[in-house]
Design an enzyme around this catalytic site. Structure first.
Site, PDB file in Angstrom:
ATOM      1  N   TYR A  42       4.683  -6.939 -14.170  1.00  0.00           N
ATOM      2  CA  TYR A  42       5.305  -6.600 -14.622  1.00  0.00           C
ATOM      3  C   TYR A  42       7.439  -5.862 -14.340  1.00  0.00           C
ATOM      4  CZ  TYR A  42       2.829  -3.481 -12.104  1.00  0.00           C
ATOM      5  OH  TYR A  42       2.066  -2.829 -10.741  1.00  0.00           O
ATOM      6  N   ARG A  57       6.865   2.978  -5.988  1.00  0.00           N
ATOM      7  CA  ARG A  57       6.161   2.350  -5.033  1.00  0.00           C
ATOM      8  C   ARG A  57       6.074   0.579  -4.512  1.00  0.00           C
ATOM      9  NH1 ARG A  57       2.795  -0.950  -8.591  1.00  0.00           N
ATOM     10  NH2 ARG A  57       2.407   0.402 -10.426  1.00  0.00           N
ATOM     11  N   HIS A  78      -0.694  -1.733  -7.967  1.00  0.00           N
ATOM     12  CA  HIS A  78      -0.991  -0.482  -8.179  1.00  0.00           C
ATOM     13  C   HIS A  78      -1.998   0.425  -6.848  1.00  0.00           C
ATOM     14  CE1 HIS A  78      -2.954   2.961 -10.352  1.00  0.00           C
ATOM     15  NE2 HIS A  78      -4.004   1.987 -10.114  1.00  0.00           N
TER      16      HIS A  78
HETATM   17  C1  LIG Z   1      -8.705   9.619 -17.347  1.00  0.00           C
HETATM   18  C2  LIG Z   1      -8.413   8.183 -16.407  1.00  0.00           C
HETATM   19  N1  LIG Z   1      -7.844   6.644 -17.164  1.00  0.00           N
HETATM   20  C3  LIG Z   1      -7.418   5.997 -16.595  1.00  0.00           C
HETATM   21  C4  LIG Z   1      -7.010   5.933 -15.557  1.00  0.00           C
HETATM   22  C5  LIG Z   1      -7.734   3.648 -14.653  1.00  0.00           C
HETATM   23  N2  LIG Z   1      -6.467   4.493 -14.144  1.00  0.00           N
HETATM   24  C6  LIG Z   1      -5.402   4.243 -13.030  1.00  0.00           C
HETATM   25  S1  LIG Z   1      -4.938   4.927 -12.158  1.00  0.00           S
HETATM   26  C7  LIG Z   1      -3.913   4.670 -13.802  1.00  0.00           C
HETATM   27  C8  LIG Z   1      -2.461   4.777 -13.984  1.00  0.00           C
HETATM   28  C9  LIG Z   1      -2.049   6.377 -13.235  1.00  0.00           C
HETATM   29  O1  LIG Z   1      -0.496   6.269 -12.896  1.00  0.00           O
HETATM   30  P1  LIG Z   1       0.224   7.146 -12.222  1.00  0.00           P
HETATM   31  O2  LIG Z   1      -0.673   8.894 -12.690  1.00  0.00           O
HETATM   32  O3  LIG Z   1       1.566   7.044 -12.441  1.00  0.00           O
HETATM   33  O4  LIG Z   1      -0.589   7.683 -10.553  1.00  0.00           O
HETATM   34  P2  LIG Z   1       0.568   6.052 -10.495  1.00  0.00           P
HETATM   35  O5  LIG Z   1      -1.291   5.564 -10.201  1.00  0.00           O
HETATM   36  O6  LIG Z   1       1.239   5.720 -10.226  1.00  0.00           O
HETATM   37  O7  LIG Z   1      -0.265   6.877  -8.417  1.00  0.00           O
HETATM   38  C10 LIG Z   1      -4.928   4.394 -14.596  1.00  0.00           C
HETATM   39  C11 LIG Z   1      -4.757   4.322 -16.171  1.00  0.00           C
HETATM   40  C12 LIG Z   1      -8.271   6.788 -14.742  1.00  0.00           C
HETATM   41  N3  LIG Z   1      -8.560   6.754 -13.367  1.00  0.00           N
HETATM   42  N4  LIG Z   1      -8.514   7.769 -15.808  1.00  0.00           N
END
Ligand SMILES: Cc1ncc(C[n+]2csc(CCOP(=O)(O)OP(=O)(O)O)c2C)c(N)n1
Lengths: 325, 345
Positions: B256, B243, B247
């Site tokens: 980070y 990415r 985020h």
């Molecule tokens: C069940 C849940 N826990 C926490 C969150 C908050 N949150 C949103 S995105 C994220 C990180 C997700 O990372 P990843 O699966 O690697 O996907 P990316 O965002 O990098 O595409 C978190 C912790 C959420 N949306 N849903």
């Protein structure tokens, strides 16, 4: 007409749904070969095949999440959760997806599915096997919550739930599975969701109950009748939607109400019932509405279960309190 | 790791598509990047709520989505706008959700894409159920689901992979390993060397793919789709990608990760390498790309206008999509809201 208990009525409803609607699937832990821990799906796999009555790995979130996908794609899954106390791993799926999809897609996608759960205590079961946390589900938007207390209603409500275009949480009082028998019509019929049932009519006090507590309410009503007190007993049958009309009509007539459930007291569903009564029937009340409930303790194990469960005596005490006022 | 086209635009194997399709998918990546940048910029102006950019992940999304049939189910996340658009989800709807309008979750009839999952992980199971339903319905539709490296730590990843294995559902799992879950680096997410290798525990094939290589993504996904369609079950594809942006628009990635790391990955930009390849094939020129970019830009501008012009839902309408038929409770609450607004007025 066949004489059946509540468990047999549920089996009958599932059998009819599987036979008449090819979209219906029954899925859950041990529902296939052994017919479920309570034997409610007994024989269904033999009749309808392993494709329709599916033994699932032990993973409640997985079962409900997969059923959600099946429902969105046009199937009609009927999920069995082994005990209500094991529904919590699936709660995220239920609150975040099952109850939400119609709204978040403005009707484009829907999840018509039934989640059946045996609930409640009174059988001296192991820890986690006596839960009565229906308020969690009643509080969750997008779900209907149904609780039968008679074999007839169990069959008709389950068929209605399976045919409902929206998700239904279907709670089955474990204690009543094999406790009562009655004549139940054969073949297909539905009991509409959202209508309470007047278990008995009376003029002095209204007992409001559902599920396992209906039997205790009836027994309390019998005892009061012997003292010349005329008791109305309402079996709510459906928590969401709630039949406010029947409830309010009754309280306006009697002026007194006792709300009974075996769930914990604080923020229990009874609080909602009391709130509706005060919103719409406050000026008809002759005494404060009483609640007879379980306590805000963990549901006790066998030896102390009786301290927790409402029971006839506590219902009688509460009813008398409203009559003294 | 499956790689067909190196970051320098050099072919390591035969490309899985002809020049015409390559050009078309390259332009899709160009359009997707236009959308991503537009969304980011109008978010800064306060016209969108938080936005989750996907810059750097275009090949992972477009290469995989290009392998689908239009009626295949897609179960995406909040970061998968490019994949969703490829499968027919209009820009307008993607924008509407970001503008805070539920109608964004209601794509036109026939678009088999569920509104993006905001909960991390839970949605993978839905793709198991959708694919299972297809089989029961005698259809050869398959279901694809997208998720990040972070999502593989959720219990539902395990449950979904396990069920897909046990029931041999036609589900294609695309993990876009973009190296971070918000601030958590990939090595803090799991001790396993790759995410692809986790598939072995479920009796499902796992493939590690260069996620910035359009050709590799297309080829790996096509193979997984054929497997799924033929009733041979699920596949997990780990798309190794990055990415490049934050985020979300409210994240500050400098907290980070360092700039040098971002630069190494920028050198592996998924658009660049196809551009180099097409140029070497004399199938690219600057003006052609610029014209396409402008065209996409204008189309996205129109989508923004359309989404902004849509009158917000009326107060009574928020009650109307809870059930097929409104419950008495909701009808009563609807009247309360309307009465309260009349009193205020
Ligand atoms: C069940 C849940 N826990 C926490 C969150 C908050 N949150 C949103 S995105 C994220 C990180 C997700 O990372 P990843 O699966 O690697 O996907 P990316 O965002 O990098 O595409 C978190 C912790 C959420 N949306 N849903």
């Amino acid at each position: 007409m066949t004489v059946m208990n509540l468990a047999q009525a549920i089996t009958d409803a599932l059998d009819i749904a599987l036979a008449t609607d090819p979209r219906v699937l029954v899925m859950g832990e041990d529902v296939g070969r052994t017919g479920g821990v309570f034997r409610l799906t007994n024989g269904l796999q033999a009749t309808h095949g392993a494709e329709r009555v599916v033994d699932m790995p032990v993973a409640e979130s997985g079962i409900v999440g997969t059923a959600f996908g099946l429902a969105v794609a046009g199937m009609r899954p009927v999920v069995e959760i082994q005990f209500m106390g094991f529904s919590y791993p699936a709660y995220d799926q239920i609150v975040s997806h099952v109850g939400r999809i119609r709204h978040r897609s403005r009707h484009r996608f829907t999840a018509p599915m039934v989640i059946r759960m045996p609930y409640g205590g009174g059988i001296g079961a192991a820890e986690h096997h006596s839960e009565s946390t229906e308020a969690l589900y009643a509080h969750t938007p997008g779900l209907k919550v149904v609780v039968p207390s008679t074999p007839y209603d169990a069959k008709g409500l389950l068929l209605a739930a399976i045919e409902d275009p929206d998700p239904v949480v279907f709670l089955e009082p474990i204690r009543l599975y094999r406790a009562v028998k009655e004549d139940v019509a054969g073949g297909h019929f539905v009991v509409p969701i959202g209508r309470a049932r007047l278990e008995r009519t009376g003029n002095d006090v209204t007992l409001v109950a559902y599920g396992s507590m209906v039997r205790d309410a009836r027994r309390a009503a019998d005892a009061l009748a012997e003292e010349g007190i005329s008791v109305e007993v309402i079996d709510l049958r459906s928590l969401v939607p709630l039949d406010t009309e029947t409830l309010i009509g009754s309280v306006r007539k009697t002026g007194r109400a006792v709300v009974i459930h075996e769930a914990h007291r604080t923020a229990g569903f009874g609080a909602e019932v009391v709130a509706r009564i005060q919103e719409e029937a406050l000026y008809s009340l002759l005494a404060p509405v009483q609640r007879v409930t379980g306590w805000d303790t963990i549901f006790p194990l066998k030896r102390t279960e009786e301290y927790y469960l409402p029971g006839v005596d506590r219902i009688l005490q509460a009813a008398r309190r409203t009559l003294e006022g | 790791m499956l790689q067909i086209l190196t970051p320098d635009g050099e072919l390591l194997a035969d490309p899985p598509m002809d020049i015409d399709l390559t050009k078309r998918l390259f332009l899709a990546m160009v359009a997707a990047r236009q959308y991503d940048r537009k969304a980011t910029s109008i978010q800064k102006q306060g016209r969108l709520a938080t936005y989750a950019p996907f810059e750097g992940q275009e090949a992972a999304q477009i290469g995989s989505a290009a392998a689908l049939r239009p009626d295949d189910w897609m179960v995406p996340t909040y970061r998968d706008a490019a994949a969703m658009w490829m499968q027919g989800y209009p820009w307008t709807h993607l924008l509407l959700t970001r503008m805070g309008d539920e109608r964004g979750g209601s794509p036109p009839e026939g678009v088999a894409v569920l509104p993006p999952s905001i909960t991390v992980g839970a949605h993978m199971l839905h793709a198991v159920g959708l694919a299972w339903a297809a089989r029961l319905q005698g259809s050869d539709r398959i279901a694809i689901t997208y998720f990040g490296d972070g999502a593989t730590s959720e219990g539902d990843f395990h449950e979904a992979m396990n069920f897909a294995g046990v029931f041999r559902t036609g589900t294609v799992f695309i993990c876009q390993n973009n190296q971070y879950a918000i601030s958590l680096a990939r090595h803090q997410q799991t001790a396993s060397e790759t995410i692809a290798e986790k598939a072995a525990g479920y009796g499902v094939p796992g493939v590690l793919v260069d996620g910035n290589d359009l050709f590799a993504m297309y080829q790996a996904t096509s193979e997984a789709v054929v497997r799924a369609r033929d009733g041979r079950g699920a596949t997990l594809i780990e798309a190794l990608t990055y990415r490049l942006g934050p985020h979300t628009t409210s994240d500050d990635p400098t907290r980070y990760r360092d700039a040098a790391e971002v630069e190494t990955w920028r050198a592996k930009d998924p658009l660049d390498r196809i551009r180099k390849y097409l140029a070497a094939e004399s199938a690219w020129d600057e003006e052609w790309e610029a014209r396409a970019a402008t065209g996409a830009h204008d189309e996205i501008d129109r989508a923004v206008e359309e989404a902004e012009a849509l009158t917000p839902l009326a107060p009574e309408e928020i009650f109307e999509s809870m059930f097929a038929e409104m419950t008495p409770e909701l009808a009563e609450q609807q009247q309360r809201l309307l009465a309260s607004r009349r009193d205020q007025a």
